[in-house]
Design a protein around this motif. Structure first.
Motif, PDB file in Angstrom:
ATOM      1  N   GLU A  61      11.256 -74.033  27.939  1.00 28.29           N
ATOM      2  CA  GLU A  61      10.156 -74.390  27.038  1.00 28.29           C
ATOM      3  C   GLU A  61      10.692 -75.016  25.755  1.00 28.29           C
ATOM      4  OE1 GLU A  61       6.377 -72.480  24.608  1.00 28.29           O
ATOM      5  OE2 GLU A  61       7.341 -71.273  26.148  1.00 28.29           O
ATOM      6  N   LEU A  62      11.770 -74.469  25.219  1.00 29.82           N
ATOM      7  CA  LEU A  62      12.375 -75.055  24.020  1.00 29.82           C
ATOM      8  C   LEU A  62      12.840 -76.482  24.288  1.00 29.82           C
ATOM      9  CD1 LEU A  62      14.368 -71.970  22.707  1.00 29.82           C
ATOM     10  CD2 LEU A  62      12.456 -73.100  21.538  1.00 29.82           C
ATOM     11  N   LEU A  63      13.438 -76.711  25.439  1.00 32.83           N
ATOM     12  CA  LEU A  63      13.860 -78.070  25.796  1.00 32.83           C
ATOM     13  C   LEU A  63      12.657 -78.994  25.938  1.00 32.83           C
ATOM     14  CD1 LEU A  63      16.686 -77.311  28.381  1.00 32.83           C
ATOM     15  CD2 LEU A  63      16.954 -78.111  26.023  1.00 32.83           C
ATOM     16  N   GLY A  98      14.462 -83.245  17.016  1.00 25.68           N
ATOM     17  CA  GLY A  98      14.850 -83.026  15.635  1.00 25.68           C
ATOM     18  C   GLY A  98      14.037 -81.973  14.921  1.00 25.68           C
ATOM     19  N   GLN A  99      13.777 -80.857  15.591  1.00 28.94           N
ATOM     20  CA  GLN A  99      12.977 -79.797  14.990  1.00 28.94           C
ATOM     21  C   GLN A  99      13.864 -78.715  14.387  1.00 28.94           C
ATOM     22  OE1 GLN A  99       9.413 -78.412  17.092  1.00 28.94           O
ATOM     23  NE2 GLN A  99      10.002 -79.816  18.740  1.00 28.94           N
ATOM     24  N   ALA A 100      13.369 -78.144  13.307  1.00 28.03           N
ATOM     25  CA  ALA A 100      14.029 -76.998  12.679  1.00 28.03           C
ATOM     26  C   ALA A 100      13.587 -75.718  13.394  1.00 28.03           C
ATOM     27  CB  ALA A 100      13.661 -76.932  11.205  1.00 28.03           C
ATOM     28  N   LEU A 101      14.273 -74.637  13.108  1.00 26.86           N
ATOM     29  CA  LEU A 101      13.986 -73.353  13.749  1.00 26.86           C
ATOM     30  C   LEU A 101      12.527 -72.945  13.552  1.00 26.86           C
ATOM     31  CD1 LEU A 101      14.919 -70.807  15.247  1.00 26.86           C
ATOM     32  CD2 LEU A 101      15.651 -69.898  13.032  1.00 26.86           C
ATOM     33  N   GLY A 102      12.012 -73.102  12.346  1.00 22.58           N
ATOM     34  CA  GLY A 102      10.635 -72.706  12.069  1.00 22.58           C
ATOM     35  C   GLY A 102       9.635 -73.407  12.971  1.00 22.58           C
ATOM     36  N   GLU A 103       9.818 -74.697  13.179  1.00 21.81           N
ATOM     37  CA  GLU A 103       8.929 -75.452  14.067  1.00 21.81           C
ATOM     38  C   GLU A 103       9.039 -74.960  15.499  1.00 21.81           C
ATOM     39  OE1 GLU A 103       8.437 -79.941  13.389  1.00 21.81           O
ATOM     40  OE2 GLU A 103      10.424 -79.456  12.563  1.00 21.81           O
ATOM     41  N   LEU A 104      10.260 -74.694  15.937  1.00 20.52           N
ATOM     42  CA  LEU A 104      10.475 -74.254  17.313  1.00 20.52           C
ATOM     43  C   LEU A 104       9.915 -72.854  17.548  1.00 20.52           C
ATOM     44  CD1 LEU A 104      14.045 -75.682  17.890  1.00 20.52           C
ATOM     45  CD2 LEU A 104      11.937 -76.428  19.023  1.00 20.52           C
ATOM     46  N   CYS A 105       9.841 -72.052  16.497  1.00 19.64           N
ATOM     47  CA  CYS A 105       9.307 -70.691  16.628  1.00 19.64           C
ATOM     48  C   CYS A 105       7.788 -70.669  16.746  1.00 19.64           C
ATOM     49  CB  CYS A 105       9.732 -69.836  15.435  1.00 19.64           C
ATOM     50  SG  CYS A 105      11.473 -69.398  15.433  1.00 19.64           S
ATOM     51  N   ARG A 131      12.268 -64.863  15.221  1.00 18.79           N
ATOM     52  CA  ARG A 131      13.177 -65.977  14.928  1.00 18.79           C
ATOM     53  C   ARG A 131      14.568 -65.688  15.475  1.00 18.79           C
ATOM     54  NH1 ARG A 131      11.720 -69.574  10.648  1.00 18.79           N
ATOM     55  NH2 ARG A 131      13.898 -69.736  10.023  1.00 18.79           N
ATOM     56  N   GLN A 132      14.986 -64.424  15.400  1.00 16.00           N
ATOM     57  CA  GLN A 132      16.311 -64.047  15.899  1.00 16.00           C
ATOM     58  C   GLN A 132      16.415 -64.280  17.402  1.00 16.00           C
ATOM     59  OE1 GLN A 132      14.419 -62.123  13.937  1.00 16.00           O
ATOM     60  NE2 GLN A 132      15.577 -62.013  12.030  1.00 16.00           N
ATOM     61  N   ALA A 133      15.343 -63.973  18.140  1.00 16.44           N
ATOM     62  CA  ALA A 133      15.360 -64.184  19.590  1.00 16.44           C
ATOM     63  C   ALA A 133      15.428 -65.676  19.908  1.00 16.44           C
ATOM     64  CB  ALA A 133      14.126 -63.556  20.231  1.00 16.44           C
ATOM     65  N   VAL A 134      14.663 -66.487  19.182  1.00 17.06           N
ATOM     66  CA  VAL A 134      14.695 -67.931  19.396  1.00 17.06           C
ATOM     67  C   VAL A 134      16.079 -68.476  19.060  1.00 17.06           C
ATOM     68  CG1 VAL A 134      13.717 -70.159  18.683  1.00 17.06           C
ATOM     69  CG2 VAL A 134      12.213 -68.184  19.020  1.00 17.06           C
ATOM     70  N   THR A 135      16.683 -67.959  17.991  1.00 15.86           N
ATOM     71  CA  THR A 135      18.035 -68.376  17.596  1.00 15.86           C
ATOM     72  C   THR A 135      19.036 -68.098  18.717  1.00 15.86           C
ATOM     73  OG1 THR A 135      17.534 -68.026  15.266  1.00 15.86           O
ATOM     74  CG2 THR A 135      19.858 -68.053  15.881  1.00 15.86           C
ATOM     75  N   LYS A 136      18.912 -66.944  19.361  1.00 15.80           N
ATOM     76  CA  LYS A 136      19.817 -66.607  20.469  1.00 15.80           C
ATOM     77  C   LYS A 136      19.634 -67.575  21.632  1.00 15.80           C
ATOM     78  CE  LYS A 136      20.392 -61.709  19.469  1.00 15.80           C
ATOM     79  NZ  LYS A 136      20.203 -60.335  19.961  1.00 15.80           N
ATOM     80  N   HIS A 137      18.387 -67.913  21.941  1.00 12.18           N
ATOM     81  CA  HIS A 137      18.134 -68.875  23.019  1.00 12.18           C
ATOM     82  C   HIS A 137      18.712 -70.245  22.660  1.00 12.18           C
ATOM     83  CE1 HIS A 137      15.758 -66.515  25.796  1.00 12.18           C
ATOM     84  NE2 HIS A 137      15.000 -66.078  24.805  1.00 12.18           N
ATOM     85  N   LEU A 138      18.541 -70.661  21.413  1.00 17.35           N
ATOM     86  CA  LEU A 138      19.092 -71.952  20.980  1.00 17.35           C
ATOM     87  C   LEU A 138      20.610 -71.963  21.060  1.00 17.35           C
ATOM     88  CD1 LEU A 138      16.729 -72.745  17.996  1.00 17.35           C
ATOM     89  CD2 LEU A 138      16.903 -74.023  20.143  1.00 17.35           C
ATOM     90  N   LEU A 197      17.576 -82.631  21.529  1.00 23.07           N
ATOM     91  CA  LEU A 197      17.804 -82.545  22.965  1.00 23.07           C
ATOM     92  C   LEU A 197      18.960 -83.461  23.357  1.00 23.07           C
ATOM     93  CD1 LEU A 197      16.858 -81.672  25.816  1.00 23.07           C
ATOM     94  CD2 LEU A 197      15.319 -83.630  25.777  1.00 23.07           C
ATOM     95  N   ASN A 198      19.870 -82.932  24.164  1.00 23.29           N
ATOM     96  CA  ASN A 198      20.944 -83.729  24.747  1.00 23.29           C
ATOM     97  C   ASN A 198      20.707 -83.760  26.259  1.00 23.29           C
ATOM     98  OD1 ASN A 198      23.235 -85.046  25.521  1.00 23.29           O
ATOM     99  ND2 ASN A 198      24.603 -83.338  25.147  1.00 23.29           N
TER     100      ASN A 198
END
Length: 105
Positions: A15-17, A25-32, A39-46, A68-69
């Motif tokens: 889903e993040l991809l 080009g999204q920051a963590l806040g946008e992705l959350c 946020r910590q869980a999303v950070t681990k996935h990233l 995205l790469n």
């Protein structure tokens, strides 16, 4: 390549991809946003996605932007899917979608 498969095995990471595909080009806040996790869980996935080279980061001041790469996914497609007949796979996928659509009706 094992890291890529491991990263892609998780629905949240996929889903993040997908979200980075929609808007790179999204920051963590946008992705959350719209994710039912901390946020910590999303950070681990990233981090898993970064380790698999599926996500690249760039710092803009204090803000960490995620991009995205697609190269590792392309390499998987070339190695594992490319050797099969894509035409036949496409037809089977369309048939599957059509049959699943009829089942929902």
């Amino acid at each position: 390549m094992d890291d890529v498969f491991k990263a892609l095995a998780d629905a949240t990471r996929r889903e993040l991809l997908d979200r980075l595909f929609e808007k790179n080009g999204q920051a963590l806040g946008e992705l959350c946003e719209k994710l039912a996790m901390t946020r910590q869980a999303v950070t681990k996935h990233l981090k898993v996605l970064e380790d698999a080279n599926l996500v690249a980061v760039r710092w803009n001041g204090r803000e960490k932007l995620h991009y995205l790469n697609p190269v590792p996914i392309h390499e998987i497609a070339e190695r594992w899917i490319g050797k099969f007949e894509l035409g036949r796979l496409r037809i089977l996928a369309e048939l599957k979608d059509e049959l699943e659509g009829e089942a929902d009706s």
